[in-house]
Write an enzyme that holds these catalytic residues in place. Sequence first.
Site, mmCIF file in Angstrom:
data_model
loop_
_atom_site.group_PDB
_atom_site.id
_atom_site.type_symbol
_atom_site.label_atom_id
_atom_site.label_comp_id
_atom_site.label_asym_id
_atom_site.label_seq_id
_atom_site.Cartn_x
_atom_site.Cartn_y
_atom_site.Cartn_z
ATOM 1 C CE1 TYR A 1 -3.586 -2.334 5.268
ATOM 2 C CE2 TYR A 1 -3.215 -0.040 4.666
ATOM 3 C CZ TYR A 1 -3.543 -1.334 4.310
ATOM 4 O OH TYR A 1 -3.837 -1.643 3.009
ATOM 5 C CB SER B 1 -0.875 -0.013 1.258
ATOM 6 O OG SER B 1 -1.493 1.242 1.439
ATOM 7 C CE LYS C 1 -1.496 -4.278 3.110
ATOM 8 N NZ LYS C 1 -1.851 -5.574 2.517
HETATM 9 N N1 LIG Z 1 -8.715 -0.796 -1.234
HETATM 10 C C1 LIG Z 1 -7.649 -0.011 -1.262
HETATM 11 O O1 LIG Z 1 -7.730 1.205 -1.578
HETATM 12 C C2 LIG Z 1 -6.280 -0.575 -0.954
HETATM 13 C C3 LIG Z 1 -5.187 0.306 -0.932
HETATM 14 C C4 LIG Z 1 -3.929 -0.205 -0.672
HETATM 15 C C5 LIG Z 1 -3.746 -1.559 -0.450
HETATM 16 N N2 LIG Z 1 -4.831 -2.379 -0.454
HETATM 17 C C6 LIG Z 1 -4.606 -3.801 -0.184
HETATM 18 O O2 LIG Z 1 -5.171 -4.570 -1.231
HETATM 19 C C7 LIG Z 1 -5.705 -5.785 -0.712
HETATM 20 C C8 LIG Z 1 -7.179 -5.919 -1.109
HETATM 21 O O3 LIG Z 1 -7.867 -4.781 -0.638
HETATM 22 P P1 LIG Z 1 -9.469 -4.688 -0.690
HETATM 23 O O4 LIG Z 1 -9.807 -3.247 -0.701
HETATM 24 O O5 LIG Z 1 -10.002 -5.590 -1.746
HETATM 25 O O6 LIG Z 1 -9.809 -5.235 0.772
HETATM 26 P P2 LIG Z 1 -11.161 -5.982 1.246
HETATM 27 O O7 LIG Z 1 -11.217 -5.827 2.731
HETATM 28 O O8 LIG Z 1 -12.330 -5.533 0.448
HETATM 29 O O9 LIG Z 1 -10.839 -7.488 0.865
HETATM 30 C C9 LIG Z 1 -9.904 -8.230 1.597
HETATM 31 C C10 LIG Z 1 -10.377 -9.669 1.576
HETATM 32 O O10 LIG Z 1 -9.450 -10.426 2.341
HETATM 33 C C11 LIG Z 1 -10.214 -11.438 2.979
HETATM 34 N N3 LIG Z 1 -9.472 -11.938 4.132
HETATM 35 C C12 LIG Z 1 -9.248 -11.340 5.327
HETATM 36 N N4 LIG Z 1 -8.588 -12.181 6.140
HETATM 37 C C13 LIG Z 1 -8.388 -13.327 5.439
HETATM 38 C C14 LIG Z 1 -7.768 -14.558 5.741
HETATM 39 N N5 LIG Z 1 -7.221 -14.806 6.939
HETATM 40 N N6 LIG Z 1 -7.735 -15.499 4.775
HETATM 41 C C15 LIG Z 1 -8.284 -15.271 3.566
HETATM 42 N N7 LIG Z 1 -8.924 -14.142 3.219
HETATM 43 C C16 LIG Z 1 -8.959 -13.171 4.167
HETATM 44 C C17 LIG Z 1 -11.519 -10.778 3.379
HETATM 45 O O11 LIG Z 1 -12.537 -11.743 3.578
HETATM 46 C C18 LIG Z 1 -11.761 -9.874 2.198
HETATM 47 O O12 LIG Z 1 -12.641 -10.464 1.246
HETATM 48 C C19 LIG Z 1 -5.482 -5.731 0.802
HETATM 49 O O13 LIG Z 1 -4.316 -6.456 1.115
HETATM 50 C C20 LIG Z 1 -5.291 -4.255 1.081
HETATM 51 O O14 LIG Z 1 -4.516 -4.034 2.245
HETATM 52 C C21 LIG Z 1 -6.100 -1.926 -0.705
#
Ligand SMILES: NC(=O)c1ccc[n+]([C@@H]2O[C@H](COP(=O)([O-])OP(=O)(O)OC[C@H]3O[C@@H](n4cnc5c(N)ncnc54)[C@H](O)[C@@H]3O)[C@@H](O)[C@H]2O)c1
Length: 235
Positions: free
Chosen positions: A132, A107, A136
Amino acid sequence: MAQGLRTVVLTGAAGRIGTAITPLLPADWQVHRTDLRTADGIDALDVTDGAACRRAFEGADAVVHLAGVPDPSADWPALLPANVVGAHQVAQAAVDAGVRRLVLASSVQAVAARPEGRQARVTDAPRPQNLYGVTKAWAESLGAWIGAATDVSVVALRIGYFHESRPDEATADRERTAWLSPRDAAELVRAAVTADGFDFVVAHGISANRYRAVDLHDTMQAIGYHPVDDAWQSR
Ligand SMILES: NC(=O)c1ccc[n+]([C@@H]2O[C@H](COP(=O)([O-])OP(=O)(O)OC[C@H]3O[C@@H](n4cnc5c(N)ncnc54)[C@H](O)[C@@H]3O)[C@@H](O)[C@H]2O)c1
């Protein structure tokens, strides 16, 4: 990796990014979607379970690890299982299963504490502003180690502000300048899975925004990422 048919495992596929990119990934990929939460077309996989990860990754060309808790205000108990333990289990299982490419969702939070107004470069060392972001930074360090010490090559994606629709003028600049659209998110994953010629790289995951929180030049060069959306202009 050579072009053509690929088997790609997605973790966290039921999340916002996984759901948005799934229909936009290359048609010649075989995508195996997994998540803690099962749904239509999504198999159960808890990324803290190393043996289950290994079984799920067997025969895959690439693993795109999206599972995690994406919350800048989350505390240690909330972050530890998926973001810390899970990242390690996924990386170790990718090595054990003989996967060639591991893509880790980092991130821009990993570099959020850089000096005010300074565009982040992929060469910047992590400077998180919250726990958080530290998780990352851990994922990036893990990726660097796996890339250096094993046959798995790793891309750590410093993802910006993913949002399904274009942010409007009311959106804070820090989010607008880091916007990542769904089609650019899919393009980012395509590039991260198919790029060649490195053991480990950090790549920036934002759209082609006119004003940018992070540099895109090095990422475009390193993995051949070609974003098309702009938070300041609709196409
Ligand atoms: N959305 C953003 O703007 C953003 C920005 C930077 C980084 N990210 C990273 O991208 C990735 C996806 O983000 P997102 O927005 O889709 O998040 P989200 O919360 O919508 O999806 C994350 C998914 O991970 C699953 N999860 C959580 N714990 C788990 C486990 N122990 N085993 C298996 N699955 C598990 C959840 O059920 C969920 O469906 C994450 O790692 C997040 O940190 C997202």
